[in-house]
Scaffold this active site. Structure first.
Site, PDB file in Angstrom:
ATOM      1  N   THR A 243      18.342  24.956 -17.793  1.00  0.00           N
ATOM      2  CA  THR A 243      18.223  24.451 -19.172  1.00  0.00           C
ATOM      3  C   THR A 243      19.060  23.190 -19.355  1.00  0.00           C
ATOM      4  O   THR A 243      18.631  22.228 -20.000  1.00  0.00           O
ATOM      5  CB  THR A 243      18.661  25.523 -20.187  1.00  0.00           C
ATOM      6  OG1 THR A 243      17.846  26.686 -20.021  1.00  0.00           O
ATOM      7  CG2 THR A 243      18.518  25.013 -21.614  1.00  0.00           C
ATOM      8  N   GLU A 269      13.789  30.818 -24.883  1.00  0.00           N
ATOM      9  CA  GLU A 269      14.957  31.647 -24.606  1.00  0.00           C
ATOM     10  C   GLU A 269      16.089  31.426 -25.605  1.00  0.00           C
ATOM     11  O   GLU A 269      16.768  32.362 -26.002  1.00  0.00           O
ATOM     12  CB  GLU A 269      15.457  31.369 -23.186  1.00  0.00           C
ATOM     13  CG  GLU A 269      16.530  32.323 -22.724  1.00  0.00           C
ATOM     14  CD  GLU A 269      16.863  32.132 -21.253  1.00  0.00           C
ATOM     15  OE1 GLU A 269      17.193  33.122 -20.583  1.00  0.00           O
ATOM     16  OE2 GLU A 269      16.808  30.976 -20.784  1.00  0.00           O
ATOM     17  N   GLY A 410       2.246  32.208  -6.648  1.00  0.00           N
ATOM     18  CA  GLY A 410       2.174  31.031  -5.792  1.00  0.00           C
ATOM     19  C   GLY A 410       1.428  29.893  -6.449  1.00  0.00           C
ATOM     20  O   GLY A 410       1.451  28.758  -5.962  1.00  0.00           O
TER      21      GLY A 410
END
Length: 484
Positions: A243, A269, A410
Site C-alpha cells: 500500500t 482494505e 495464474g
C-alpha cells in the site's frame, strides 16, 4: 452526452410493421418465433437494480435496441431505461415508472405492479451477460426467420431480375451478420499513423521517461514510466509495504511538476481517512507513531497543515467501498475518466474484490477480476496499478518471490504487463549494500528489493529501495554493489 436511443423517426411505424410481420410469420409457421421471456425479464431487472449502470452500458455497447425484445412491454421498458441513461438520471423502479408515465406507456406495460414484478425477479445481476447473450441470439434467430419468410413472399411476387433479387437477399443476410458482430477489428491503415508517431516520440525522447514517472529513478529507467493500457501488478507478503509504495507512486503522480496526473484509488482494505493520514505523514515527513500519541512539535504541525493544503488541491479521488465487484469498479472508473480525465488508477487490493458469482471456484473468480482490470486499463487507456498478495511459498522455501507465487490464480501473471515483487533484503544482502551505515544508523529504515519479474516491453531486474517505516515512505537508494 451521446444519445444511444433508437432512431425516433418512424420508430413506431417500424415497430408496428415488424409486429404485423411477426404475427403473419407465426401463423404461417404454426408456432411462436424463438424467444426467452425469462432472459428478457432477467436482463431488464439487472438494468434496474444495477446502480453502477454497468449492465446498461454493456447492453448499449452491444448495440442492443428495443427490437431485440420479443415482448412489446419489454421493448417499451428498455426504451425508457435508455432514455433515462441519455438524460443522466438515476434508475430505479420509481424513476422508471415516472418515465413510462411521462411517455404515456405505463398502462401499456402493465403499470407499476409489472415494473416491481420484473425488478423483483432477481437478487443479483451477476448473470446478466448470459441473459444478454440469450436475448441477442433469440433476436437474430427471429430476424433470420422473418428474412427467410420475407424472401419466400417476395420470391412468389418478384418482378426484378434474378440477379437483383438475389443481391437483395444477400444484403439482408449480410446485414444480420454485421449487426451480430461488434466492430472490434480495425484495418492497419487506420492505426499505422499513430504507431509511427509513437515510434518517432520514442526516438526523439532519447531515453527520457515516456509514461507517468513513479518517482523511483532506477524503476523509471527500466520501465520509462507507467504507460496507458498497462496493468502493473505490485505484490508481496503482508507487511512488505504494498500500500505504501502504491500511495507513494500516486503521490508522485498527482504532485508531478511537469503535469499533475488525476489519480483514482480504490481502497478495499483501508478507509479514506487512514490513507490520507498516511499521505499526510509521508508528505510532511511525520512519524506516524508519534502523531497517534500526540507527540509532535509545533514545527511538525505546520508541516502537516502544509501537506494538508497540498492534498486538498490535488487531483486525487479515493473510493473506500469495501463491498464492490469488478463491474462496479469499471463503471466508477469510466465515469470519473469522463468527468475528470483520470490518468492513473490504483486498486488495493485484488483479492479483496467481491466476486461477481460466488459459486464458481476461487481461482476462476480471481481470473475474472484480473481480466476485468486489464480490460479497464485498455478501455480507458490509463495505467492501472493492482496490488496483490503472494502465497507462502517464499517464506517456506526462504527465497525471493517469483511471478508464479501470485496468490490464488495464474491468470494475474498472464494478464499483467508489468509485475513488481517486494521483498525485504536479508541481513547479509543489506550489510553488503549499506557500506556507509545509512540503514544501520536508523531502526526505522529498511532496505527492500523491488523485483521486476515481468515486463512485456522492457528488461527485468532488481532494484533496491529504502523504506522508512515511521513515515511509510519508499525512497530512492544509491546502490553500492550492483546485483542485476
Amino acid at each position: 452526452m451521446e444519445d444511444f436511443s433508437p432512431k425516433k423517426v418512424g420508430t413506431s411505424r417500424k415497430s408496428a410493421a415488424q409486429n404485423t410481420e411477426k404475427k403473419r410469420a407465426e401463423v404461417l409457421l404454426g408456432r411462436e418465433l424463438p424467444n426467452n421471456i425469462d432472459a428478457e425479464q432477467g436482463l431488464l431487472a439487472s438494468m434496474i437494480i444495477d446502480k453502477s449502470r454497468e449492465v446498461l452500458n454493456v447492453c448499449i455497447e452491444s448495440k442492443l435496441n428495443e427490437n431485440y425484445f420479443y415482448v412489446a412491454a419489454h421493448r417499451k421498458i428498455y426504451k425508457a431505461l435508455v432514455a433515462l441513461h441519455n438524460e443522466s438520471k438515476p434508475i430505479d423502479e420509481i424513476v422508471l415508472t415516472d418515465k413510462l408515465e411521462s411517455m404515456g406507456e405505463l398502462e401499456n406495460v402493465g403499470g407499476i405492479q409489472k415494473i416491481n414484478e420484473i425488478a423483483g425477479r432477481i437478487e443479483t445481476y451477476a448473470h446478466f451477460k448470459q441473459w444478454l447473450k440469450i436475448v441477442r441470439e433469440k433476436y437474430f434467430l427471429r430476424t433470420l426467420i422473418l428474412t427467410c419468410y420475407d424472401t419466400i413472399e417476395n420470391a412468389n411476387s418478384n418482378t426484378d431480375s434474378l440477379d437483383v433479387f438475389l443481391e437483395k437477399v444477400e444484403g439482408k443476410i449480410l446485414g444480420i451478420s454485421q449487426d451480430r458482430i461488434s466492430d472490434s477489428a480495425q484495418k492497419v491503415s487506420e492505426k499505422i499513423d499513430s504507431a509511427m508517431s509513437m515510434v518517432k516520440k520514442i526516438i526523439e525522447s532519447r531515453g527520457d521517461i515516456m509514461g507517468i514517472p513513479t518517482g523511483f529513478t532506477e524503476l523509471d529507467k527500466l520501465t520509462r514510466g507507467l504507460h496507458g493500457g498497462e496493468m502493473i501488478v505490485v505484490a508481496g507478503r503482508p507487511g512488505t509495504g504494498k500500500t505504501s509504495i502504491a500511495l507513494n507512486i500516486a503521490e508522485n503522480a498527482v504532485f508531478n511538476k511537469r503535469a499533475p496526473v488525476p489519480t483514482l484509488v480504490f481502497s478495499l482494505e483501508m478507509s479514506t481517512e487512514q490513507l490520507l493520514m498516511r499521505m499526510l505523514c509521508s508528505r510532511g515527513n511525520i512519524n506516524q507513531f508519534l502523531l497517534r500519541n500526540g507527540r509532535v512539535q509545533n514545527i511538525q504541525v505546520n508541516d502537516i497543515v502544509s501537506a494538508g493544503k497540498e492534498l486538498r488541491d490535488a487531483p486525487l479521488w479515493i473510493d473506500d467501498s469495501a463491498d464492490i465487484n469488478i463491474l462496479e469498479i469499471r463503471a466508477k472508473a469510466r465515469r470519473l475518466k469522463q468527468q475528470h480525465n483520470i490518468g492513473l488508477i490504483v486498486l488495493d487490493y485484488l483479492q479483496l474484490l467481491k466476486p461477481i458469482d460466488s459459486r464458481i471456484p476461487r481461482e476462476q473468480q480471481i481470473a475474472e477480476m484480473s481480466r476485468g482490470m486489464k480490460a479497464m486499463a485498455k478501455e480507458l487507456d490509463v495505467p492501472v496499478i493492482v496490488l496483490a498478495q503472494l502465497n507462502r511459498s517464499t517464506e517456506k522455501e526462504n527465497r525471493d518471490p517469483r511471478a508464479s507465487d501470485l496468490r490464488e490464480s495464474g491468470a494475474i501473471e498472464q494478464d499483467a504487463d508489468v509485475i513488481l515483487l517486494l521483498n525485504w533484503l536479508t541481513s547479509k544482502e543489506a550489510s553488503k549494500q549499506d557500506v556507509d551505515g545509512t540503514v544501520a544508523s536508523n531502526n526505522s529504515n529498511k532496505l527492500v528489493k523491488l523485483i521486476i519479474a515481468k515486463q512485456r516491453s522492457g528488461p527485468t531486474g532488481d532494484i533496491t529501495l529504502l523504506f522508512n517505516r515511521d513515515i511509510t515512505k519508499y525512497q530512492n537508494y544509491q546502490k553500492h554493489d550492483d546485483v542485476y
